[in-house]
Design a protein around this motif. Sequence first.
Motif, PDB file in Angstrom:
ATOM      1  N   ASP A 218       0.700  -1.323   0.005  1.00 37.57           N
ATOM      2  CA  ASP A 218       0.079  -0.065   0.237  1.00 37.57           C
ATOM      3  C   ASP A 218       0.866   1.113   0.095  1.00 37.57           C
ATOM      4  N   ASP A 219       2.173   1.139  -0.498  1.00 33.88           N
ATOM      5  CA  ASP A 219       2.849   2.485  -0.924  1.00 33.88           C
ATOM      6  C   ASP A 219       2.886   2.641  -2.306  1.00 33.88           C
ATOM      7  N   ALA A 220       1.930   3.408  -2.478  1.00 32.48           N
ATOM      8  CA  ALA A 220       1.872   3.803  -4.221  1.00 32.48           C
ATOM      9  C   ALA A 220       2.881   4.714  -4.746  1.00 32.48           C
ATOM     10  N   SER A 221       3.192   5.768  -3.744  1.00 38.80           N
ATOM     11  CA  SER A 221       4.418   6.755  -4.269  1.00 38.80           C
ATOM     12  C   SER A 221       5.646   5.985  -4.305  1.00 38.80           C
ATOM     13  N   VAL A 253      -0.672   0.372 -10.911  1.00 40.23           N
ATOM     14  CA  VAL A 253      -0.542   1.585  -9.661  1.00 40.23           C
ATOM     15  C   VAL A 253      -1.830   2.414  -9.979  1.00 40.23           C
ATOM     16  N   ALA A 254      -1.536   3.400 -11.247  1.00 40.47           N
ATOM     17  CA  ALA A 254      -2.391   4.234 -11.643  1.00 40.47           C
ATOM     18  C   ALA A 254      -3.942   3.993 -11.494  1.00 40.47           C
ATOM     19  N   ARG A 255      -4.182   2.794 -12.044  1.00 43.25           N
ATOM     20  CA  ARG A 255      -5.519   2.263 -12.089  1.00 43.25           C
ATOM     21  C   ARG A 255      -6.253   2.132 -10.808  1.00 43.25           C
ATOM     22  N   ALA A 256      -5.256   1.628  -9.648  1.00 42.33           N
ATOM     23  CA  ALA A 256      -5.825   1.309  -8.355  1.00 42.33           C
ATOM     24  C   ALA A 256      -6.128   2.663  -7.621  1.00 42.33           C
ATOM     25  N   ALA A 257      -5.411   3.810  -8.166  1.00 40.83           N
ATOM     26  CA  ALA A 257      -5.747   5.167  -7.509  1.00 40.83           C
ATOM     27  C   ALA A 257      -6.901   5.934  -8.588  1.00 40.83           C
ATOM     28  N   GLY A 258      -7.676   5.047  -9.264  1.00 42.20           N
ATOM     29  CA  GLY A 258      -8.692   5.573 -10.050  1.00 42.20           C
ATOM     30  C   GLY A 258      -8.139   6.602 -11.383  1.00 42.20           C
ATOM     31  N   GLN A 259      -7.073   6.516 -11.648  1.00 40.06           N
ATOM     32  CA  GLN A 259      -6.439   7.146 -12.814  1.00 40.06           C
ATOM     33  C   GLN A 259      -6.358   6.643 -13.962  1.00 40.06           C
ATOM     34  N   TYR A 260      -7.592   6.318 -14.716  1.00 38.51           N
ATOM     35  CA  TYR A 260      -7.782   5.397 -15.787  1.00 38.51           C
ATOM     36  C   TYR A 260      -7.080   5.877 -17.080  1.00 38.51           C
ATOM     37  N   ALA A 261      -7.033   7.129 -17.270  1.00 39.02           N
ATOM     38  CA  ALA A 261      -6.460   7.582 -18.524  1.00 39.02           C
ATOM     39  C   ALA A 261      -4.807   7.509 -18.217  1.00 39.02           C
ATOM     40  N   ARG A 262      -4.354   7.872 -17.245  1.00 35.36           N
ATOM     41  CA  ARG A 262      -3.017   7.657 -16.997  1.00 35.36           C
ATOM     42  C   ARG A 262      -2.586   6.081 -16.963  1.00 35.36           C
ATOM     43  N   ALA A 263      -3.438   5.248 -16.575  1.00 36.40           N
ATOM     44  CA  ALA A 263      -3.364   4.011 -16.569  1.00 36.40           C
ATOM     45  C   ALA A 263      -3.422   3.420 -18.032  1.00 36.40           C
ATOM     46  N   LEU A 264      -4.297   3.773 -18.920  1.00 40.58           N
ATOM     47  CA  LEU A 264      -4.466   3.399 -20.181  1.00 40.58           C
ATOM     48  C   LEU A 264      -2.925   3.830 -20.969  1.00 40.58           C
ATOM     49  N   THR A 265      -2.706   5.132 -20.534  1.00 39.70           N
ATOM     50  CA  THR A 265      -1.281   5.490 -21.318  1.00 39.70           C
ATOM     51  C   THR A 265       0.063   4.915 -21.029  1.00 39.70           C
ATOM     52  N   HIS A 266       0.101   4.128 -19.741  1.00 45.64           N
ATOM     53  CA  HIS A 266       0.955   3.491 -19.595  1.00 45.64           C
ATOM     54  C   HIS A 266       0.925   1.964 -20.045  1.00 45.64           C
ATOM     55  N   ALA A 267      -0.212   1.492 -20.417  1.00 44.28           N
ATOM     56  CA  ALA A 267      -0.524   0.351 -21.210  1.00 44.28           C
ATOM     57  C   ALA A 267      -0.031   0.180 -22.424  1.00 44.28           C
ATOM     58  N   GLU A 268      -0.514   1.269 -22.968  1.00 41.77           N
ATOM     59  CA  GLU A 268      -0.089   1.756 -24.241  1.00 41.77           C
ATOM     60  C   GLU A 268       1.563   1.699 -24.451  1.00 41.77           C
ATOM     61  N   GLN A 269       2.151   2.228 -23.496  1.00 43.29           N
ATOM     62  CA  GLN A 269       3.495   2.473 -23.744  1.00 43.29           C
ATOM     63  C   GLN A 269       4.054   0.717 -23.551  1.00 43.29           C
ATOM     64  N   PRO A 290      -8.176  -3.825 -18.166  1.00 41.89           N
ATOM     65  CA  PRO A 290      -9.050  -3.132 -17.062  1.00 41.89           C
ATOM     66  C   PRO A 290      -9.039  -1.655 -16.997  1.00 41.89           C
ATOM     67  N   ALA A 291      -8.043  -1.045 -17.724  1.00 37.74           N
ATOM     68  CA  ALA A 291      -8.125   0.432 -17.941  1.00 37.74           C
ATOM     69  C   ALA A 291      -9.249   0.724 -18.774  1.00 37.74           C
ATOM     70  N   LEU A 292      -9.487   0.124 -19.802  1.00 38.37           N
ATOM     71  CA  LEU A 292     -10.701   0.523 -20.684  1.00 38.37           C
ATOM     72  C   LEU A 292     -12.057   0.074 -19.823  1.00 38.37           C
ATOM     73  N   ALA A 293     -11.978  -0.973 -19.308  1.00 39.28           N
ATOM     74  CA  ALA A 293     -13.314  -1.324 -18.632  1.00 39.28           C
ATOM     75  C   ALA A 293     -13.348  -0.404 -17.540  1.00 39.28           C
ATOM     76  N   GLY A 294     -12.441   0.157 -16.894  1.00 40.70           N
ATOM     77  CA  GLY A 294     -12.539   1.229 -15.785  1.00 40.70           C
ATOM     78  C   GLY A 294     -13.439   2.488 -16.313  1.00 40.70           C
ATOM     79  N   GLN A 295     -13.145   2.880 -17.773  1.00 37.39           N
ATOM     80  CA  GLN A 295     -13.734   3.890 -18.168  1.00 37.39           C
ATOM     81  C   GLN A 295     -15.082   3.639 -18.962  1.00 37.39           C
TER      82      GLN A 295
END
Length: 447
Positions: A218-221, A253-269, A290-295
């Motif tokens: 639970d140490d996201a940073s 990590v981004a998805r767990a914080a609800g940051q789905y756009a950032r999560a998708l960017t990392h996924a595509e990278q 999961p990033a797309l599903a979250g959106q």
Amino acid sequence: MTAIRNALPEVTALEAWRLALGWSRADTVAQISDLYRTDGLIPPGPSQSMLCRWEHDPHDWPGQEYTTMLCRAYGARPVQLGLSRAGHGAFDGLGLGAKIRYGRADAEACEAPARERVVAMTTSAGLPAVRESLHLALLADPAGSSAVVELAEAAVEHYALNYSKHPPHTLFAEVRTARNLLTGTLTTHSVEEPVAAEMRRSIGWLCALLGNLAFHLDDASGARAHLATAGTYGTRTGDVRLTAWACGAQSMVARAAGQYARALTHAEQGLAHAPAGLARAQLHAWAQLPALAGQGRADEADAALAAATRELEADAVGAAPGRFGFDAAEYALHVAEAHLALGRHEQATTRAEASVNHAAVGTPGWAAGTLVLAQAEAGLRPADAAQRALDVLERVPAARLRSTSRTRLVRLDAALAHTPAAGAEDLHERVRSLPPIIDEHEDAASA
């Protein structure tokens, strides 16, 4: 182990592995006997004299059953113990994450119910012994060597293979110490290429492990910092698999914080780097889906799932190389959670059941699948959902309960908050009284 064999060439791989763990032959025999008892079987041996013959007589080999038990006791593969010849070819193809199972063929074991499955375990003594062996190798070759590189890779493999067998905080300390040993060598000595490049590659994978462990603590940073470093080392060493995996973990990590756009960017990278087959399937299912599903982007999520399935079907090996790999349980878990996010509870239930059936009871994967199944059932069968969650809390000690499972428990508790279903109130109290993973005194939850 490499340092021992370099110093004592007459020592076989099987004996060197035991010595690296700091075990006597009596210790090994006791460990194997304990494994038989854990399996509900009467221990038939081996004896110390049998083990001595296997270690020293090139014509005396353990049978398949004892080979399996030796691998489980040592947390190693047959080839690492020098047991991949003389009729042991069936074991040679075991990948880094393949489980060594007793009493059935590997293909049969994959289909066996979770309650019948045997999980290869390692000992608490075996964990620091790996780090100590790396330290010994560096004492022998302070400026690095091919032997140090081999041992560093073995350490990464050991930590990855045994990722789920230790509380996250315990493994974190060991991985960090191993990384510091390697970085200390690179910063204080003039290490020749390509030894330095290979050491940096191992450092990158150790950073990746630390990032994953920080996330489960639970140490996201901290997770973001370690994973960004892992990605940098992946790029610097040309290890596209490391780069891709680090991006996938950053997406998680981004998805767990609800940051789905950032999560998708990392996924595509990550997908831009991931090699075809298993690694690419993992990025599609673990990060992109999961990033797309979250959106709520159902059609695109379905396309990501189809892409993951195609990559899996095209993969000729089909093995899951350890914590950095991908297996049937994890695949089904991600699909189930995606269906759940899109409101497809029936499909989520089916895929979560598949995930549970592919995982051994009491493991983190089993806990994750069980809690997703409970979330899928909460609307129509709240009592069943509550009981599944209580079962997880009974079987998994607090020290081994990852942050992801704790999050799923909290969500399930909220979903059952206004239902009179049996077990819901008990679950609420159990979740409320869970000790923190790390308290204000920086102490980990006790096992």
